[in-house]
Design a protein around this motif. Sequence first.
Motif, short mmCIF file in Angstrom:
data_model
loop_
_atom_site.label_atom_id
_atom_site.label_comp_id
_atom_site.label_asym_id
_atom_site.label_seq_id
_atom_site.Cartn_x
_atom_site.Cartn_y
_atom_site.Cartn_z
N PHE A 303 -11.63 -1.36 26.91
CA PHE A 303 -10.81 -0.76 25.86
C PHE A 303 -10.60 0.74 26.10
CE2 PHE A 303 -12.91 -4.53 24.32
CZ PHE A 303 -11.82 -5.26 23.84
N ASP A 304 -10.76 1.18 27.35
CA ASP A 304 -10.48 2.58 27.66
C ASP A 304 -8.99 2.90 27.51
OD1 ASP A 304 -13.11 3.15 28.12
OD2 ASP A 304 -12.98 3.12 30.31
N THR A 305 -8.14 1.96 27.90
CA THR A 305 -6.70 2.17 27.79
C THR A 305 -6.03 1.11 26.93
OG1 THR A 305 -6.34 0.94 29.84
CG2 THR A 305 -6.59 3.33 30.02
N ARG A 306 -6.81 0.23 26.38
CA ARG A 306 -6.31 -0.88 25.56
C ARG A 306 -6.85 -0.71 24.15
NH1 ARG A 306 -8.71 -6.91 26.80
NH2 ARG A 306 -7.54 -8.12 25.25
N VAL A 307 -6.02 -0.84 23.17
CA VAL A 307 -6.44 -0.66 21.77
C VAL A 307 -7.37 -1.80 21.36
CG1 VAL A 307 -5.66 -0.61 19.37
CG2 VAL A 307 -4.38 0.63 21.14
N PHE A 308 -8.49 -1.45 20.78
CA PHE A 308 -9.36 -2.45 20.17
C PHE A 308 -8.82 -2.75 18.78
CE2 PHE A 308 -13.16 -3.34 17.44
CZ PHE A 308 -13.37 -4.63 17.91
N PRO A 309 -8.37 -3.98 18.52
CA PRO A 309 -7.72 -4.29 17.25
C PRO A 309 -8.72 -4.65 16.16
CG PRO A 309 -7.61 -6.20 18.65
CD PRO A 309 -8.32 -5.14 19.44
N GLY A 310 -9.56 -3.71 15.81
CA GLY A 310 -10.55 -3.93 14.77
C GLY A 310 -11.04 -2.61 14.23
N GLY A 311 -11.43 -2.60 12.98
CA GLY A 311 -11.95 -1.38 12.38
C GLY A 311 -12.36 -1.59 10.94
N LEU A 312 -13.17 -0.66 10.43
CA LEU A 312 -13.70 -0.76 9.08
C LEU A 312 -13.67 0.64 8.46
CD1 LEU A 312 -16.72 -2.76 10.34
CD2 LEU A 312 -15.15 -3.72 8.67
N THR A 313 -13.27 0.72 7.21
CA THR A 313 -13.21 2.02 6.54
C THR A 313 -14.55 2.74 6.59
OG1 THR A 313 -11.49 1.25 5.03
CG2 THR A 313 -12.77 3.17 4.32
N TYR A 314 -15.64 1.98 6.47
CA TYR A 314 -16.97 2.60 6.40
C TYR A 314 -17.76 2.45 7.70
CZ TYR A 314 -15.52 2.46 1.56
OH TYR A 314 -14.79 2.62 0.40
N SER A 315 -17.08 2.20 8.80
CA SER A 315 -17.76 2.13 10.09
C SER A 315 -18.42 3.47 10.40
CB SER A 315 -16.75 1.78 11.18
OG SER A 315 -17.35 1.83 12.45
N GLY A 316 -19.73 3.44 10.60
CA GLY A 316 -20.45 4.69 10.88
C GLY A 316 -20.52 5.61 9.69
N HIS A 317 -20.63 5.06 8.48
CA HIS A 317 -20.70 5.86 7.27
C HIS A 317 -21.84 6.87 7.37
CE1 HIS A 317 -21.33 6.92 3.05
NE2 HIS A 317 -20.09 6.48 2.84
N PRO A 318 -21.60 8.14 7.04
CA PRO A 318 -22.62 9.17 7.26
C PRO A 318 -23.97 8.89 6.59
CG PRO A 318 -20.52 10.19 6.79
CD PRO A 318 -20.32 8.71 6.58
N LEU A 319 -23.97 8.35 5.38
CA LEU A 319 -25.24 8.07 4.72
C LEU A 319 -26.00 6.97 5.46
CD1 LEU A 319 -24.32 8.18 0.92
CD2 LEU A 319 -24.95 10.05 2.46
N ALA A 320 -25.27 5.97 5.93
CA ALA A 320 -25.91 4.91 6.71
C ALA A 320 -26.45 5.45 8.03
CB ALA A 320 -24.92 3.78 6.96
N MET A 321 -25.66 6.32 8.66
CA MET A 321 -26.08 6.87 9.96
C MET A 321 -27.33 7.74 9.81
SD MET A 321 -23.85 5.50 11.98
CE MET A 321 -23.98 4.12 10.82
N ALA A 322 -27.37 8.53 8.74
CA ALA A 322 -28.56 9.36 8.50
C ALA A 322 -29.79 8.49 8.29
CB ALA A 322 -28.32 10.27 7.30
#
Length: 437
Positions: A303-322
């Motif tokens: 996926f360096d040059t190809r779009v990954f067709p997926g995502g989440l609004t809270y992906s890597g949410h700062p509170l979760a990451m902390a």
Amino acid sequence: MTLQDITEATALELDRHVFHSWSAQGALKPLVIEGASGTEVWDEDGRRLLDFSSQLVNTNIGHTHPRVVAAIQQQAAVLPTVAPAHATRIRGLAAQRVLEVAGQPFSKVFFTNGGADANENAIRLARLVTGRDKVLSAYRSYHGNTGAAIAATGDWRRVPNEYARGHVHFWGPFPYRSEFWSSSPEQEAERALHALERLIEAEGPASIAALLVETVPGTAGVIVPPPGWLAGLRAICDRWGILLILDEVMSGFGRTGDWFAFQNPELNPDGVVPDLVTFAKGVNSGYVPAGGVIMPPAIAAQFDTRVFPGGLTYSGHPLAMASIVATIDAMREEGIVENARRIGADVLGPALRDLADRHACIGEVRGLGVFWALDLVEDRATRAPLPPAEMVRIKAGLVGAGLLPFVQDNRVHVVPPCIVTDAEVARAIAIYDAVLP
């Protein structure tokens, strides 16, 4: 009405506004939990229960660990939320921590909101990378409760993600309740692998994107895989160009006495490495919802040059990451994974086997680390499961005696936090001993 005004009765009245998962709603009377610390929870009367469920087998670091709570509070004061398209130091640190404990060859983490969408996105990755559609998984397994929402979506994002199809199931190994009439764990693995390969041949290997298995099936009964199973899966996947996804949502982050179950030499003496690993639960003990997919460079580079067709609004949410960074740091510095390994080998495992010697209803004790199950039976010779009414009685008896259990079908899963002490194990064993018939 303020929070302080809510009595236990009022809390139950308010709970009637809540639609509960996996339940018939009409007769529900859930246990009201007021607070928790370490390995205990308590109600508004101050009655304490030893939490040997770890809630949903996820509070690996225990309840209200001060370092994790402080990390969430500090992050909330600085950056409580941010869109996933931006870079943040805390998300990068969390990915770095996860990769450090996952080891080689993994290089990137796609963060999700929990284990279900971790598996959803691992399947998405496998299908996009291989160009194939089918996913094979075991009948005795649980991988989450998502899958239809994207198929119902109406814009372009639906098109590459209409994946509520192409799922094929197989029987995995379970020596105690074998589908293969095996006489040893080794034979069970051999026959299960043979049946799986025949299924693959029948389905068409070139149509299969991934094999998705729990390293240790958890909700299905803490089914420790027999010798040769993981190595056999790796060989089959390599032979047919199928990606091996190991679901470590429940078994990861100390639960089996290692950071990941596939790193446990007892489970995986051949050193099998999966193509993708999914995680959630113990990565931060559920303090803030979080999960993810761990991937190696060969998959990430697709996926360096190809779009990954997926995502989440809270992906890597700062509170979760902390909370992830604080959890992994605390587990490392406080020897929590090592404690889980020692407890399982030297304290909990032996105590459960002794318990089985005193109670004929225990047909089998299986597990490792702080991940165990008591398979309860009417008769050890026939292995007929203990009936539901008796399991209801046992669950109520355990709660009444001061222990919060994880009861599933005819099993009591013994799954305390990884921080559990020798004394707490002894206290729990005494309760099991008093309640089991």
